[in-house]
Write an enzyme that holds these catalytic residues in place. Structure first.
Site, PDB file in Angstrom:
ATOM      1  CG  HIS A 145     -23.991 -21.379 -33.762  1.00  0.00           C
ATOM      2  ND1 HIS A 145     -24.717 -20.208 -33.773  1.00  0.00           N
ATOM      3  CD2 HIS A 145     -23.610 -21.558 -32.474  1.00  0.00           C
ATOM      4  CE1 HIS A 145     -24.785 -19.714 -32.560  1.00  0.00           C
ATOM      5  NE2 HIS A 145     -24.114 -20.505 -31.743  1.00  0.00           N
ATOM      6  CE1 TYR A 161     -16.978 -17.130 -22.767  1.00  0.00           C
ATOM      7  CE2 TYR A 161     -17.606 -14.813 -22.714  1.00  0.00           C
ATOM      8  CZ  TYR A 161     -16.818 -15.833 -23.216  1.00  0.00           C
ATOM      9  OH  TYR A 161     -15.866 -15.552 -24.166  1.00  0.00           O
TER      10      TYR A 161
END
Length: 439
Positions: A145, A254
């Site tokens: 991932h 973020y």
């Protein structure tokens, strides 16, 4: 690390007939814990153990004479509206309770008469979170991932330099963790539009994340790290976990401190916690590619190398609102295996989390991060499956999905099977997307 014992014997059968069915998630070799009550009643939530399609009510079973000594103390601890007291007792108590349950539920036992009245059909139950979660940390241990997502943003260097040295993680929002079956509201936030001024509104790139949740047992005192050799003694068990993500909100917010609104609106935890002891037949060696760095000493041990990984098969299924309307079953989006998806083991997460002195407490939750395999059909998120939304997935009936739509229901499943052992499962982790609230 738990060794095999009589409770793992694949030949064991239960007097609860449904526990002997081929393919059941909950044979007598499993015995996972949850917190439940009968649907639509004012009953108190309390601990129960899955056996076939039934739940053994531990509060009711206490009067059956099957528990003595340490197993009785453990059973009593599990009758509360969360399993924290049981988790705090430690592996000796957990093992004692598991053995007593196994012996009482086996075919031919004299306990059948007393315990039959203590069974409640799972179809008649509703669930609460299995623990009072004091704190929640989400890790990023899925190397495939991390690599595939990294390629979307950094094609030449998808993995950051620290990835193979340190388990990456961040502290998440405990209060918005909900039990499976709870609807999830589409979040709203800022996104980076094409103009200088950011846009504000509902997320248009809502995603799921296929994860495992590791629940802490006894934990440690502040300032006293848990050595990797002792780490698994501080892990109670494992549950399916969906850490929903708003992919369009996250890139704008973020930096520099990490995920915020994109991750704090909801995370879904399955009700059933499969104990580390139940997983003993399904351990696997920790395998690293040739040329990868050796873990630093505090993250390394012979036992962790030999069997620190978990051989758990995972899958994600999607059912849209239209599919439900016409009676069409959910379709599988992807499948993967935690053994090949995870770069770090649960023991390494505990050792790293505490090495600086952080105190973990009973019921704390460690998320694995998205567990994707190396193949295109093994992705653990829509972000990977659709290449960032560029390649929408075709669904039965002509629908397309680049990300999740309102009314979509996501179901995560997991199971372990291996020659010489009885298949065990994790139940389901389910959530349905509700529209964003009007602003």
């Amino acid at each position: 690390m738990t060794t095999l014992n009589e409770t793992h014997d694949p030949a064991l059968r239960s007097w609860v007939a449904s526990a002997n069915a081929t393919g059941t998630d909950f044979p007598i070799q499993n015995l996972p814990f949850a917190v439940f009550r009968r649907k639509g009643t004012p009953e108190s939530f309390r601990g129960g153990v899955a056996i076939g399609d039934q739940i053994l009510d531990l509060a009711a079973a206490l009067g059956g004479g099957i528990f003595t000594g340490e197993s009785q103390i453990a059973a009593q601890a599990a009758t509360q509206d969360n399993l924290n007291a049981l988790m705090a007792l430690g592996p000796t108590a957990w093992s004692s309770l598991r053995l007593a349950l196994s012996r009482a539920l086996r075919y031919g036992t004299s306990a059948q008469t007393a315990l039959t009245a203590c069974l409640i059909a799972q179809a008649e139950a509703e669930y609460a979170l299995p623990a009072r979660i004091g704190d929640y940390t989400d890790f990023y241990i899925g190397i495939h991932h991390a690599t595939s997502v990294g390629k979307l943003f950094r094609p030449d260097s998808p993995l950051l330099p620290n990835y193979k040295w340190v388990p990456i993680g961040y502290h998440g929002r405990r209060s918005s963790i909900v039990v499976s079956g709870t609807p999830v509201r589409r979040p709203t936030g800022q996104t980076k539009g094409s103009a200088e001024r950011p846009d504000f509104g509902p997320s248009q790139k809502l995603d799921y994340e296929l994860e495992l949740g590791f629940l802490i047992g006894q934990g440690n005192a502040m300032g006293e790290p848990i050595a990797i050799e002792d780490a698994e003694a501080n892990l109670f068990g494992v549950a399916l976990f969906n850490d929903w993500s708003a992919r369009d909100i996250q890139p704008w917010e973020y930096q520099p401190l990490g995920p915020f609104l994109a991750k704090n609106f909801a995370s879904t935890l399955a009700p059933w916690v499969v104990t580390m002891e139940a997983l003993a037949p399904f351990r696997a060696p920790l395998i690293r590619e040739a040329g990868d760095p050796e873990p630093l000493p505090y993250l390394d041990s012979p036992g962790n190398r030999a069997g620190g990984a978990l051989d758990i098969q995972l899958e994600v299924c999607l059912q849209t609102a239209r599919m439900r309307e016409v009676g069409q079953d959910a379709v599988r989006l992807s499948s993967s295996n935690a053994r090949e998806a995870a770069y770090w083991t649960p023991a390494q997460l505990v050792a790293h989390h505490t090495v600086g002195g952080c105190n973990l407490e009973p019921g704390d939750l460690l998320g694995s991060g998205t567990l994707s395999g190396p193949a295109p059909n093994q992705t653990g998120s829509m972000l990977e499956l659709t290449q960032g939304g560029k390649q929408a997935v075709a669904l039965p009936g002509g629908e397309m999905r680049a990300f999740l739509a309102d009314g979509d229901t996501l179901t995560l499943r997991g199971w372990c099977e291996r020659e010489g052992a009885r298949r065990i499962g994790f139940g389901e982790c389910v959530g349905t997307i509700l529209p964003a609230l009007a602003r």
